[in-house]
Design a protein around this motif. Structure first.
Motif, PDB file in Angstrom:
ATOM      1  N   SER A 136       0.644  -1.114   0.188  1.00  0.00           N
ATOM      2  CA  SER A 136      -0.046  -0.088   0.017  1.00  0.00           C
ATOM      3  C   SER A 136       0.881   1.181   0.067  1.00  0.00           C
ATOM      4  CB  SER A 136      -1.028  -0.028   1.286  1.00  0.00           C
ATOM      5  OG  SER A 136      -0.079   0.059   2.279  1.00  0.00           O
ATOM      6  N   ALA A 137       0.170   2.373  -0.385  1.00  0.00           N
ATOM      7  CA  ALA A 137       0.995   3.521  -0.433  1.00  0.00           C
ATOM      8  C   ALA A 137       1.475   4.153   0.988  1.00  0.00           C
ATOM      9  CB  ALA A 137       0.126   4.618  -0.909  1.00  0.00           C
ATOM     10  N   LYS A 138       0.514   3.673   1.868  1.00  0.00           N
ATOM     11  CA  LYS A 138       0.725   3.985   3.580  1.00  0.00           C
ATOM     12  C   LYS A 138       2.018   3.246   3.983  1.00  0.00           C
ATOM     13  CE  LYS A 138      -1.144   3.617   8.004  1.00  0.00           C
ATOM     14  NZ  LYS A 138      -2.308   2.985   8.917  1.00  0.00           N
ATOM     15  N   MET A 139       2.172   1.987   3.363  1.00  0.00           N
ATOM     16  CA  MET A 139       3.430   1.373   3.870  1.00  0.00           C
ATOM     17  C   MET A 139       4.806   2.106   3.178  1.00  0.00           C
ATOM     18  SD  MET A 139       2.227  -2.845   3.818  1.00  0.00           S
ATOM     19  CE  MET A 139       4.226  -3.320   4.156  1.00  0.00           C
ATOM     20  N   LEU A 140       4.613   2.400   2.000  1.00  0.00           N
ATOM     21  CA  LEU A 140       5.590   2.973   1.441  1.00  0.00           C
ATOM     22  C   LEU A 140       6.099   4.472   1.885  1.00  0.00           C
ATOM     23  CD1 LEU A 140       7.596   3.151  -1.299  1.00  0.00           C
ATOM     24  CD2 LEU A 140       5.837   4.388  -2.506  1.00  0.00           C
ATOM     25  N   GLY A 163       8.494  11.753   3.514  1.00  0.00           N
ATOM     26  CA  GLY A 163       7.919  10.208   3.165  1.00  0.00           C
ATOM     27  C   GLY A 163       6.797  10.508   2.336  1.00  0.00           C
ATOM     28  N   GLY A 164       5.979  11.390   2.650  1.00  0.00           N
ATOM     29  CA  GLY A 164       4.832  11.671   1.665  1.00  0.00           C
ATOM     30  C   GLY A 164       5.327  12.217   0.398  1.00  0.00           C
ATOM     31  N   MET A 165       6.054  12.976   0.311  1.00  0.00           N
ATOM     32  CA  MET A 165       6.569  13.329  -1.034  1.00  0.00           C
ATOM     33  C   MET A 165       7.317  12.450  -1.935  1.00  0.00           C
ATOM     34  SD  MET A 165       8.369  17.149  -0.188  1.00  0.00           S
ATOM     35  CE  MET A 165       7.575  18.702  -0.166  1.00  0.00           C
ATOM     36  N   ILE A 166       8.062  11.552  -1.258  1.00  0.00           N
ATOM     37  CA  ILE A 166       8.673  10.605  -1.806  1.00  0.00           C
ATOM     38  C   ILE A 166       7.448   9.544  -2.560  1.00  0.00           C
ATOM     39  CG2 ILE A 166       9.963   8.499  -1.790  1.00  0.00           C
ATOM     40  CD1 ILE A 166      11.660  10.241   0.246  1.00  0.00           C
ATOM     41  N   ALA A 167       6.580   9.175  -1.848  1.00  0.00           N
ATOM     42  CA  ALA A 167       5.624   8.381  -2.243  1.00  0.00           C
ATOM     43  C   ALA A 167       4.656   9.139  -3.079  1.00  0.00           C
ATOM     44  CB  ALA A 167       4.553   8.080  -0.876  1.00  0.00           C
ATOM     45  N   GLU A 168       4.479  10.508  -3.137  1.00  0.00           N
ATOM     46  CA  GLU A 168       3.906  11.198  -4.219  1.00  0.00           C
ATOM     47  C   GLU A 168       4.452  11.099  -5.693  1.00  0.00           C
ATOM     48  OE1 GLU A 168       2.097  15.617  -5.306  1.00  0.00           O
ATOM     49  OE2 GLU A 168       2.630  15.088  -3.158  1.00  0.00           O
ATOM     50  N   MET A 180       6.736   8.672  -6.561  1.00  0.00           N
ATOM     51  CA  MET A 180       6.520   7.371  -7.107  1.00  0.00           C
ATOM     52  C   MET A 180       5.344   7.131  -7.794  1.00  0.00           C
ATOM     53  SD  MET A 180       8.650   5.179  -4.286  1.00  0.00           S
ATOM     54  CE  MET A 180      10.649   5.209  -4.323  1.00  0.00           C
ATOM     55  N   GLU A 181       4.159   7.646  -7.145  1.00  0.00           N
ATOM     56  CA  GLU A 181       2.883   7.678  -7.846  1.00  0.00           C
ATOM     57  C   GLU A 181       2.750   8.330  -9.079  1.00  0.00           C
ATOM     58  OE1 GLU A 181      -1.769   8.602  -6.597  1.00  0.00           O
ATOM     59  OE2 GLU A 181      -0.222   8.942  -5.211  1.00  0.00           O
ATOM     60  N   LYS A 182       3.222   9.207  -9.020  1.00  0.00           N
ATOM     61  CA  LYS A 182       3.071  10.048 -10.526  1.00  0.00           C
ATOM     62  C   LYS A 182       4.083   9.741 -11.582  1.00  0.00           C
ATOM     63  CE  LYS A 182       1.160  14.368  -8.714  1.00  0.00           C
ATOM     64  NZ  LYS A 182       1.594  15.790  -8.127  1.00  0.00           N
ATOM     65  N   VAL A 183       5.321   9.182 -11.348  1.00  0.00           N
ATOM     66  CA  VAL A 183       6.207   8.896 -12.501  1.00  0.00           C
ATOM     67  C   VAL A 183       6.379   7.440 -12.481  1.00  0.00           C
ATOM     68  CG1 VAL A 183       7.419  11.051 -12.220  1.00  0.00           C
ATOM     69  CG2 VAL A 183       8.280   9.160 -11.073  1.00  0.00           C
ATOM     70  N   GLY A 184       6.045   6.675 -11.454  1.00  0.00           N
ATOM     71  CA  GLY A 184       6.241   5.151 -11.392  1.00  0.00           C
ATOM     72  C   GLY A 184       7.090   4.657 -10.311  1.00  0.00           C
ATOM     73  N   LEU A 185       7.119   3.511  -9.910  1.00  0.00           N
ATOM     74  CA  LEU A 185       7.646   3.087  -8.847  1.00  0.00           C
ATOM     75  C   LEU A 185       9.221   2.632  -9.277  1.00  0.00           C
ATOM     76  CD1 LEU A 185       5.039   0.348  -7.412  1.00  0.00           C
ATOM     77  CD2 LEU A 185       5.635   2.871  -6.597  1.00  0.00           C
ATOM     78  N   ASP A 186       9.375   2.370 -10.564  1.00  0.00           N
ATOM     79  CA  ASP A 186      10.619   1.927 -10.699  1.00  0.00           C
ATOM     80  C   ASP A 186      11.481   2.801 -11.257  1.00  0.00           C
ATOM     81  OD1 ASP A 186      10.200  -0.899 -10.571  1.00  0.00           O
ATOM     82  OD2 ASP A 186       8.977  -0.421 -12.244  1.00  0.00           O
ATOM     83  N   ILE A 187      11.016   4.292 -11.169  1.00  0.00           N
ATOM     84  CA  ILE A 187      11.804   5.491 -11.688  1.00  0.00           C
ATOM     85  C   ILE A 187      12.502   6.192 -10.661  1.00  0.00           C
ATOM     86  CG2 ILE A 187      11.609   7.572 -13.156  1.00  0.00           C
ATOM     87  CD1 ILE A 187      10.760   4.969 -14.723  1.00  0.00           C
ATOM     88  N   LYS A 188      13.698   6.393 -10.994  1.00  0.00           N
ATOM     89  CA  LYS A 188      14.810   7.271  -9.931  1.00  0.00           C
ATOM     90  C   LYS A 188      14.429   8.633  -9.856  1.00  0.00           C
ATOM     91  CE  LYS A 188      19.752   8.267  -9.132  1.00  0.00           C
ATOM     92  NZ  LYS A 188      21.035   7.920  -9.736  1.00  0.00           N
ATOM     93  N   GLY A 228      16.414   6.140  -1.065  1.00  0.00           N
ATOM     94  CA  GLY A 228      17.072   4.479  -1.176  1.00  0.00           C
ATOM     95  C   GLY A 228      16.268   3.646  -0.350  1.00  0.00           C
ATOM     96  N   ALA A 229      15.609   3.976   0.919  1.00  0.00           N
ATOM     97  CA  ALA A 229      14.849   2.967   1.635  1.00  0.00           C
ATOM     98  C   ALA A 229      13.695   2.687   1.173  1.00  0.00           C
ATOM     99  CB  ALA A 229      14.718   3.734   3.108  1.00  0.00           C
ATOM    100  N   ALA A 230      12.899   3.768   0.485  1.00  0.00           N
ATOM    101  CA  ALA A 230      11.641   3.389  -0.207  1.00  0.00           C
ATOM    102  C   ALA A 230      11.833   2.546  -1.583  1.00  0.00           C
ATOM    103  CB  ALA A 230      10.836   4.711  -0.751  1.00  0.00           C
ATOM    104  N   THR A 231      12.957   2.742  -2.211  1.00  0.00           N
ATOM    105  CA  THR A 231      13.134   1.904  -3.486  1.00  0.00           C
ATOM    106  C   THR A 231      13.600   0.444  -3.195  1.00  0.00           C
ATOM    107  OG1 THR A 231      13.889   3.905  -4.537  1.00  0.00           O
ATOM    108  CG2 THR A 231      14.553   1.962  -5.604  1.00  0.00           C
ATOM    109  N   ALA A 232      14.343   0.419  -2.205  1.00  0.00           N
ATOM    110  CA  ALA A 232      14.598  -0.874  -1.566  1.00  0.00           C
ATOM    111  C   ALA A 232      13.663  -1.667  -1.071  1.00  0.00           C
ATOM    112  CB  ALA A 232      15.715  -0.867  -0.460  1.00  0.00           C
ATOM    113  N   GLY A 233      12.842  -0.692  -0.295  1.00  0.00           N
ATOM    114  CA  GLY A 233      11.492  -1.648   0.212  1.00  0.00           C
ATOM    115  C   GLY A 233      10.499  -2.002  -0.839  1.00  0.00           C
ATOM    116  N   LEU A 234      10.514  -1.532  -1.862  1.00  0.00           N
ATOM    117  CA  LEU A 234       9.563  -1.862  -3.385  1.00  0.00           C
ATOM    118  C   LEU A 234      10.255  -3.130  -3.778  1.00  0.00           C
ATOM    119  CD1 LEU A 234       8.774   1.733  -4.704  1.00  0.00           C
ATOM    120  CD2 LEU A 234       6.877  -0.097  -3.677  1.00  0.00           C
ATOM    121  N   ARG A 235      11.614  -3.162  -3.807  1.00  0.00           N
ATOM    122  CA  ARG A 235      12.431  -4.175  -4.266  1.00  0.00           C
ATOM    123  C   ARG A 235      12.492  -5.445  -3.712  1.00  0.00           C
ATOM    124  NH1 ARG A 235      17.872  -1.619  -5.210  1.00  0.00           N
ATOM    125  NH2 ARG A 235      18.530  -3.971  -5.330  1.00  0.00           N
TER     126      ARG A 235
END
Length: 544
Positions: A143-147, A161-166, A168-176, A403-410
């Motif tokens: 969920s977005a909340k966990m991210l 944390g909210g900005m990073i999730a936003e 990732m939501e707008k440009v994609g989870l895999d995008i740097k 880095g943490a959010a990206t690693a968590g998704l991976r």
């Protein structure tokens, strides 16, 4: 695990002891930053504004020692934290806390006569078991909340944390996500639609004369060439295509001949065709890969003389197209590419497969940049602050949180706050009781178990809390129940959002065990003649 043993092998101990002195000096500075109650470190920068940070690798890299042996120990810290950062983007402080505990325990055992080689065997056996336990414990981010919670815990700031999730939501989870220092006091997000290159005009003669010294092309063709473009006849043919179809032209090439530059400048003056040229990014095969990505995005072709693909038989369909192109001194933005969406999607999937393999840090950076470029949307977090020191400190936290959010998704997430390591230590202790290991190997296994408990203890120590009354609640069958130093109570870590990325946790553990094992098996040291050491005057009492 406390070991009080007499020194039997002081000759070997002197070298490792000095290495440990470097490790301890760096780690004692870094570990004070750990956890939500951790403190900042102020780093002097001469006449410049000092750096204020909680980033472990930044602190480690800034420390310099005159004594070469102690400097070598500090270099081990820098290597361990850098490897953790390169692999996971976070967890550098944790890796040093683990390293310090394992190394110091190993030194005491070697001083008592234990074999460093057998200790290393035991350490790597424990590492293998710990990795298996932690991997099995991890859960995916669903969920977005966990991210947001994962990024927030790393940044120690819910807004970040909210900005990073936003993003990732707008440009994609895999995008740097790119992080830059802003000229404003507030921190904000910029989302740019289109394919972006960090390359501008290939020549000053092609710089636009409008506001900001930019050149904007509407409804443009694109000529993509990996080498030097010097075929004037082919260019005239392409310019005819542009004139007949009312198109502008962007050339992306490695180099343009002097004659061609003069011709393009003349065409711009005449105003018959709007044309400019951009330096092709990268070099060698990397350049070809990037140009191929641009070609897929725009529906054009790449010309490369090495493969016999010259401009002499070019057709207008090989020039693809884009709705709008903006070129400045160091940046090019292509929007509305005419490429096939399915081909773009397929190309991105190919890059993701390459990213999932074992790549070097440089290869990963290159692949991530290509994936971001092809995505057609770029997210930038502009970090603001009242002072330069505040901006830099916040920027470090934003980078760690990404880095943490990206690693968590991976790789999923684990109980945070040091509980995952503590739980793994309990599991390994039970496994050790069933193993029949030689004494030296067993001791190596045990020092890793002891090290796994240190991150939680350090987080609590930084908060000034006595954890003793709660330790009996850290049972083996409740891995997700842990202690919050903010609330000063036991709680459900998953529900509270106290989460650590599994990839970060494993990277910190692997690099720390590897660094400690390397140091423990060192018995002699080679230095420059001007840096000869008198080891007889060293006091090793701090490591006994």
């Amino acid at each position: 695990m406390k070991v009080d043993l007499p020194i039997k092998n002081k000759a070997a101990y002197s070298t490792i002891g000095s290495l440990a002195l470097g490790v301890n000096t760096v780690t004692d500075m870094v570990k004070l930053t750990m956890g939500p109650m951790g403190k900042n470190v102020l780093i002097e920068r001469g006449n410049l504004c000092p750096t204020v940070t909680k980033d472990g690798v930044t602190v480690a890299q800034s420390m310099v020692f005159k004594n070469p042996l102690i400097a070598a120990g500090a270099a081990i810290c820098k290597d361990v934290s850098s490897r953790t950062d390169a692999e996971a983007g976070d967890g550098t402080t944790t890796s040093l806390v683990l390293l310090q505990s394992i190394l110091n325990a190993g030194i005491r055992l070697i001083a008592a006569g234990y074999s460093p080689v057998d200790l290393s065997v035991g350490m790597f056996a424990a590492l293998e078991d710990a990795i298996a336990e932690l991997t099995a414990l991890s859960i995916p981010i669903t969920s977005a909340k966990m991210l947001i919670q994962t990024a927030t815990l790393s940044a120690k700031d819910e807004e970040i944390g909210g900005m990073i999730a936003e993003c990732m939501e707008k440009v994609g989870l895999d995008i740097k996500i790119t992080v830059k220092q802003s000229h404003r006091q507030n921190t904000f997000i910029e989302i740019t639609q289109g394919l972006e290159l960090t390359k501008g005009f290939i020549s000053p003669t092609l710089i636009g004369k409008g506001e900001g010294r930019t050149c904007e092309l509407e409804d443009a063709y694109l000529l993509l060439h990996s080498g030097k473009v010097d075929d004037l006849n082919a260019i005239e043919k392409i310019l005819d295509f542009c004139t007949n179809n009312k198109k502008s032209l962007l050339i992306i090439a490695g180099e343009l001949s002097r004659e061609l530059l003069s011709r393009l400048k003349e065409i711009n003056k005449q105003g018959t065709v709007a044309v400019t040229a951009v330096q092709a990014p990268g070099g060698g095969m990397v350049r070809l890969d990037i140009l191929s990505d641009i070609a897929i995005y725009t529906g054009s072709s790449v010309f490369d003389p090495m493969f016999g693909n010259d401009l002499s038989h070019i057709a207008s369909k090989q020039l693809g197209g884009a709705e709008r192109i903006a070129v400045s001194g160091g940046n090019t933005l292509i929007t509305g590419g005419k490429g096939d969406p399915e081909q773009i999607k397929s190309r991105m999937e190919q890059i993701k497969i390459l990213l999932s393999g074992k790549n070097s840090a440089a290869e990963r950076t290159s692949l991530e940049s290509r994936l971001t470029m092809l995505n057609g949307a770029v997210a930038v977090i502009q970090v603001g602050g009242s002072t330069e020191a505040e901006m830099k400190e916040r920027k470090y936290r934003v980078e760690d949180a990404i880095g943490a959010a990206t690693a968590g998704l991976r790789g999923g997430v684990l109980p945070g706050g040091g509980k995952a390591f503590w739980w793994a230590a309990e599991q390994l202790q039970s496994k050790l009781a069933l193993k029949k290991l030689p004494e030296d190997i067993k001791q190596g296994y045990e020092i890793v178990i002891a090290g796994l408990r240190q991150p939680l203890l350090q987080i609590v120590a930084n908060a000034g809390i006595d954890i003793t009354p709660y330790l009996h609640q850290f049972t083996q069958d409740q891995p997700w129940t842990g202690f919050s130093v903010v609330d000063e109570r036991m709680l459900d870590l998953a529900a509270a959002g106290i989460l650590d990325p599994c990839i970060v946790t494993l990277a910190a553990l692997k690099s720390s065990v590897s660094g400690a094992a390397m140091a423990l098996t060192c018995e002699t040291f080679v230095s420059e003649p001007t840096k000869a050491l008198d080891m007889n005057n060293y006091d090793f009492g701090n490591f006994i």
